[in-house]
Design an enzyme around this catalytic site. Sequence first.
Site, PDB file in Angstrom:
ATOM      1  N   CYS A 254      49.997 -32.851  76.403  1.00 26.17           N
ATOM      2  CA  CYS A 254      49.674 -33.970  77.296  1.00 26.17           C
ATOM      3  C   CYS A 254      50.009 -35.280  76.568  1.00 26.17           C
ATOM      4  CB  CYS A 254      48.197 -33.917  77.691  1.00 26.17           C
ATOM      5  SG  CYS A 254      47.066 -34.559  76.423  1.00 26.17           S
TER       6      CYS A 254
ATOM      7  N   GLU B 282      45.922 -29.117  70.179  1.00 28.58           N
ATOM      8  CA  GLU B 282      46.786 -29.910  69.300  1.00 28.58           C
ATOM      9  C   GLU B 282      45.989 -30.894  68.448  1.00 28.58           C
ATOM     10  OE1 GLU B 282      47.053 -29.483  72.574  1.00 28.58           O
ATOM     11  OE2 GLU B 282      49.113 -29.700  73.293  1.00 28.58           O
TER      12      GLU B 282
ATOM     13  N   CYS C 107      48.019 -35.868  73.293  1.00 29.56           N
ATOM     14  CA  CYS C 107      48.435 -35.021  72.163  1.00 29.56           C
ATOM     15  C   CYS C 107      49.815 -35.420  71.650  1.00 29.56           C
ATOM     16  CB  CYS C 107      48.395 -33.556  72.571  1.00 29.56           C
ATOM     17  SG  CYS C 107      46.710 -32.974  72.885  1.00 29.56           S
TER      18      CYS C 107
ATOM     19  N   HIS D 125      41.510 -30.907  72.609  1.00 33.06           N
ATOM     20  CA  HIS D 125      42.655 -30.048  72.903  1.00 33.06           C
ATOM     21  C   HIS D 125      43.083 -29.329  71.615  1.00 33.06           C
ATOM     22  CE1 HIS D 125      44.078 -32.425  76.728  1.00 33.06           C
ATOM     23  NE2 HIS D 125      42.799 -32.082  76.771  1.00 33.06           N
TER      24      HIS D 125
END
Lengths: 144, 144
Positions: free
Chosen positions: B82, B54, B85, B52
């Site tokens: 999420c 992040e 993260c 992701h």
Amino acid sequence: MSDEDYMKEAIREAEQALREGEVPIGGVVVCNGRIIAKAHNLTETLTDPTAHAEMQLIGMAAEQIGGKYLDKCTLYVTVEPCPMCAAALSWAQIGKIVYGADDPKRGYSLFSPSLLHPKTIVSKGVMQEKCGSIVSDFFKNKRR
Amino acid sequence: MSDEDYMKEAIREAEQALREGEVPIGGVVVCNGRIIAKAHNLTETLTDPTAHAEMQLIGMAAEQIGGKYLDKCTLYVTVEPCPMCAAALSWAQIGKIVYGADDPKRGYSLFSPSLLHPKTIVSKGVMQEKCGSIVSDFFKNKRR
């Protein structure tokens, strides 16, 4: 090989982390009876607070398999995954998680709703004393 | 530069993800008024379900800073992080998170206790319509 045999490999990784001055947590990923990834915590070495054993194992295993989903794989890890790793294992749809020691302070199981994928099977307590004492001894020595 | 200016940079990253066939979420990390990291989702490209925006930003920013802790940094990200993260941002002790659109299905705020570090400040809703529509349009087109 039994759960204990695989966990011994995870413990070997934790002991390697210890020699490197890392928080001694290790793990392996098994697919079709074969170990396809081994890793330990590397947050200090990589200067990356997310470099937990599990995060590396997911990337390594996905690369080995050639796909993002690890639903046919089992993760063996010495200590209960943290929320980050549990949620990462959920994204990877890991088939099964076997861990040694509980982490009553930062374990994923403290959170709700569950951070794991609904299909993931969890088994815990495999060689838990050995798995836990490696970490607790490490922190005891650090505080000395 | 204002929050909107930094979010525009995050949106640019999301648009780049879109061109690469990735889920279009992007972000930047700002430290002392300067953007020190830019990234977007790369789960398909890297065949890694944890890639992701992040997660990459934490690693990149920590490398830039030369330390594991991002307590002097602000993350701008187009969509609510999420759980993976959020917990990763907690390990990094991120100073502030500014996000655009809520994620009512998989957002970190659905979980308790909080997955964030107790000192992290959160601000949301910055350019939320634009941030949200990039993602919702992407999934609408995918289902077509």
